[in-house]
Design an enzyme around this catalytic site. Structure first.
Site, PDB file in Angstrom:
ATOM      1  N   TYR A  80       0.823  -1.213   0.000  1.00 30.02           N
ATOM      2  CA  TYR A  80       0.000   0.000   0.000  1.00 30.02           C
ATOM      3  C   TYR A  80       0.856   1.263   0.000  1.00 30.02           C
ATOM      4  O   TYR A  80       0.817   2.063  -0.945  1.00 30.02           O
ATOM      5  CB  TYR A  80      -0.937  -0.053   1.208  1.00 30.02           C
ATOM      6  CG  TYR A  80      -1.654   1.234   1.534  1.00 30.02           C
ATOM      7  CD1 TYR A  80      -2.266   1.993   0.548  1.00 30.02           C
ATOM      8  CD2 TYR A  80      -1.744   1.671   2.856  1.00 30.02           C
ATOM      9  CE1 TYR A  80      -2.933   3.169   0.857  1.00 30.02           C
ATOM     10  CE2 TYR A  80      -2.416   2.836   3.177  1.00 30.02           C
ATOM     11  CZ  TYR A  80      -3.011   3.589   2.173  1.00 30.02           C
ATOM     12  OH  TYR A  80      -3.668   4.744   2.493  1.00 30.02           O
ATOM     13  N   ILE A  81       1.661   1.455   1.037  1.00 35.31           N
ATOM     14  CA  ILE A  81       2.461   2.670   1.116  1.00 35.31           C
ATOM     15  C   ILE A  81       3.623   2.596   0.124  1.00 35.31           C
ATOM     16  O   ILE A  81       3.961   3.578  -0.544  1.00 35.31           O
ATOM     17  CB  ILE A  81       2.967   2.908   2.546  1.00 35.31           C
ATOM     18  CG1 ILE A  81       1.778   3.039   3.506  1.00 35.31           C
ATOM     19  CG2 ILE A  81       3.822   4.168   2.621  1.00 35.31           C
ATOM     20  CD1 ILE A  81       2.149   3.062   4.979  1.00 35.31           C
ATOM     21  N   SER A 124       2.222  -6.319  10.003  1.00 35.03           N
ATOM     22  CA  SER A 124       1.770  -5.107  10.703  1.00 35.03           C
ATOM     23  C   SER A 124       0.391  -5.217  11.346  1.00 35.03           C
ATOM     24  O   SER A 124      -0.238  -4.195  11.609  1.00 35.03           O
ATOM     25  CB  SER A 124       1.766  -3.929   9.719  1.00 35.03           C
ATOM     26  OG  SER A 124       0.898  -4.187   8.632  1.00 35.03           O
ATOM     27  N   THR A 140       6.583   3.095  13.353  1.00 40.68           N
ATOM     28  CA  THR A 140       5.174   3.169  13.743  1.00 40.68           C
ATOM     29  C   THR A 140       4.991   3.857  15.085  1.00 40.68           C
ATOM     30  O   THR A 140       5.881   3.797  15.948  1.00 40.68           O
ATOM     31  CB  THR A 140       4.580   1.743  13.838  1.00 40.68           C
ATOM     32  OG1 THR A 140       3.249   1.807  14.380  1.00 40.68           O
ATOM     33  CG2 THR A 140       5.405   0.851  14.750  1.00 40.68           C
ATOM     34  N   TYR A 180       4.048  -6.321  17.684  1.00 41.21           N
ATOM     35  CA  TYR A 180       4.296  -5.522  16.482  1.00 41.21           C
ATOM     36  C   TYR A 180       5.103  -4.275  16.817  1.00 41.21           C
ATOM     37  O   TYR A 180       6.153  -4.009  16.209  1.00 41.21           O
ATOM     38  CB  TYR A 180       2.964  -5.134  15.829  1.00 41.21           C
ATOM     39  CG  TYR A 180       3.112  -4.043  14.794  1.00 41.21           C
ATOM     40  CD1 TYR A 180       3.893  -4.236  13.657  1.00 41.21           C
ATOM     41  CD2 TYR A 180       2.465  -2.815  14.945  1.00 41.21           C
ATOM     42  CE1 TYR A 180       4.038  -3.233  12.708  1.00 41.21           C
ATOM     43  CE2 TYR A 180       2.603  -1.813  14.007  1.00 41.21           C
ATOM     44  CZ  TYR A 180       3.391  -2.023  12.892  1.00 41.21           C
ATOM     45  OH  TYR A 180       3.541  -1.023  11.963  1.00 41.21           O
ATOM     46  N   ARG A 201      -7.662   8.065  16.846  1.00 38.08           N
ATOM     47  CA  ARG A 201      -6.434   7.916  16.081  1.00 38.08           C
ATOM     48  C   ARG A 201      -6.183   9.165  15.236  1.00 38.08           C
ATOM     49  O   ARG A 201      -7.086   9.919  14.903  1.00 38.08           O
ATOM     50  CB  ARG A 201      -6.517   6.688  15.154  1.00 38.08           C
ATOM     51  CG  ARG A 201      -6.602   5.351  15.890  1.00 38.08           C
ATOM     52  CD  ARG A 201      -5.313   5.033  16.607  1.00 38.08           C
ATOM     53  NE  ARG A 201      -5.322   3.731  17.260  1.00 38.08           N
ATOM     54  CZ  ARG A 201      -5.647   3.517  18.526  1.00 38.08           C
ATOM     55  NH1 ARG A 201      -6.016   4.541  19.292  1.00 38.08           N
ATOM     56  NH2 ARG A 201      -5.606   2.306  19.042  1.00 38.08           N
ATOM     57  N   ARG A 204      -9.871  -5.071  20.896  1.00 38.42           N
ATOM     58  CA  ARG A 204      -8.789  -5.908  20.399  1.00 38.42           C
ATOM     59  C   ARG A 204      -7.604  -5.819  21.353  1.00 38.42           C
ATOM     60  O   ARG A 204      -7.303  -4.740  21.879  1.00 38.42           O
ATOM     61  CB  ARG A 204      -8.346  -5.451  19.004  1.00 38.42           C
ATOM     62  CG  ARG A 204      -9.333  -5.748  17.911  1.00 38.42           C
ATOM     63  CD  ARG A 204      -8.782  -5.362  16.558  1.00 38.42           C
ATOM     64  NE  ARG A 204      -8.426  -3.947  16.484  1.00 38.42           N
ATOM     65  CZ  ARG A 204      -8.168  -3.312  15.350  1.00 38.42           C
ATOM     66  NH1 ARG A 204      -8.206  -3.960  14.208  1.00 38.42           N
ATOM     67  NH2 ARG A 204      -7.860  -2.028  15.361  1.00 38.42           N
TER      68      ARG A 204
END
Length: 327
Positions: free
Chosen positions: A14-15, A79, A119, A143, A223, A284
């Site tokens: 994606y990135i 990720s 991240t 992660y 977020r 989660r």
């Protein structure tokens, strides 16, 4: 800046695929290295492509033997936060061992400039309203810990081998290229904005909101969403920064504005003109309540300025792509 030949690890993702496009536009020559476990070869266009895995160090060494690179951009990583809690072994193997192989091949060939995809998960649960780079780094999931381990490795390689690096700590990447022909497509899809839009298109089993009992205004996670092309412009700035600065450096990439899951859902309904139903499930594992960036250092030292500061504008670019999704 002089044109550079850049190895883009994970360049079909994606990135990474957006980064390939940005490098070409800036006059650089990207070469993509990807195992296609989550990437899409159709997204990279007409550039040199090597299919391979960072865990195979002989393949990695061969790539550095075949090309004369000026720098590396490293996007290859597992990720998924939840998956990392359930099966941490693959995160430490893929993210840490794979990066160690890459760093060794770089060192052996004298390629000493790296822009690393890190991240906000390296910080863990925030102890301040917004997060600066000097915030305590105490990740709450494997992660985040795997990414922090790589940042430590980069510091050690800078001290021992004069390797120059920039770690860019993303908050929540979102959106799609303005042209509408590449975007975010994961399987499974775990990110909020694409899942909201897939629900609007009735292409998934329905939107799930994980937790509505967080200590936030509406009970859902907050977020900081940053557009993928803004991430790419920061990588270009980091590449230039490395021509002038020794050592290992880290910068936050975010807008400095937090949006809750429900706020994103409301914005998506305004953009799509559709009612988007959702179901609330339990939290989660490993999800902090709030993650919002202070990206002042990137703006000051890299000269970076995000263009997409409105979450609706970010969603609009993703919506254009999702309506014509090719993957």
């Amino acid at each position: 800046m002089q044109p550079q030949k850049v190895l883009v690890c994970g360049g079909a993702g994606y990135i990474g695929s957006h980064m390939v496009r940005a490098l070409i536009k800036a006059g650089h020559q990207p070469v993509v290295f990807d195992n296609l476990s989550t990437g899409h070869i159709d997204s990279i266009g007409d550039v040199d492509f090597i299919r391979g895995d960072l865990l195979d160090i002989q393949v990695v060494r061969r790539v550095f033997g075949e090309y004369c690179f000026d720098a590396v951009m490293h996007f290859s990583a597992k990720s998924l936060v939840g998956e990392s809690v359930v099966d941490p072994a693959i995160y430490y193997t893929n993210n840490v061992t794979g990066t160690a192989n890459l760093l060794e091949a770089m060192r052996e060939c004298g390629v000493l400039k790296l822009v690393f995809s890190s991240t906000a998960a390296v910080y863990g649960n925030p102890v301040t309203e917004t997060i600066r780079e000097d915030h305590p780094r105490a990740p709450v999931n494997p992660y985040g810990r795997s990414k922090l381990m790589v940042e430590h490795m980069l510091g050690d390689y800078a001290a021992a081998y004069d390797m120059r690096s920039v770690s860019l700590r993303y908050f929540n990447a979102a959106g799609a290229d303005e042209a509408g022909d590449i975007g975010e497509a994961h399987n499974p899809e775990t990110h909020l904005i694409p899942n909201v839009l897939l629900a609007a298109l009735e292409k998934n089993e329905g939107l799930k909101v994980f937790g509505d009992d967080y200590p936030t205004a509406d009970g859902t996670c907050v977020r900081d969403y940053i557009h993928v092309t803004d991430l790419c412009s920061a990588h270009l700035a980091a590449l230039e920064y490395l021509t002038l600065h020794n050592g290992a450096h880290a910068f936050n990439l975010g807008n400095g504005n937090g949006f809750s899951v429900r706020q994103v859902l409301d914005a998506a309904m305004r953009v799509t003109g559709k009612e988007i139903p959702y179901a609330v499930e339990g939290r989660r594992a490993g999800d902090p309540a709030i993650l919002v960036a202070d990206a002042g250092r990137a703006k000051t030292e890299l000269g970076w300025q995000p263009e997409y500061t409105d979450v609706e504008k970010i969603i609009e670019t993703a919506w254009r792509w999702h309506q014509e999704q090719r993957y």
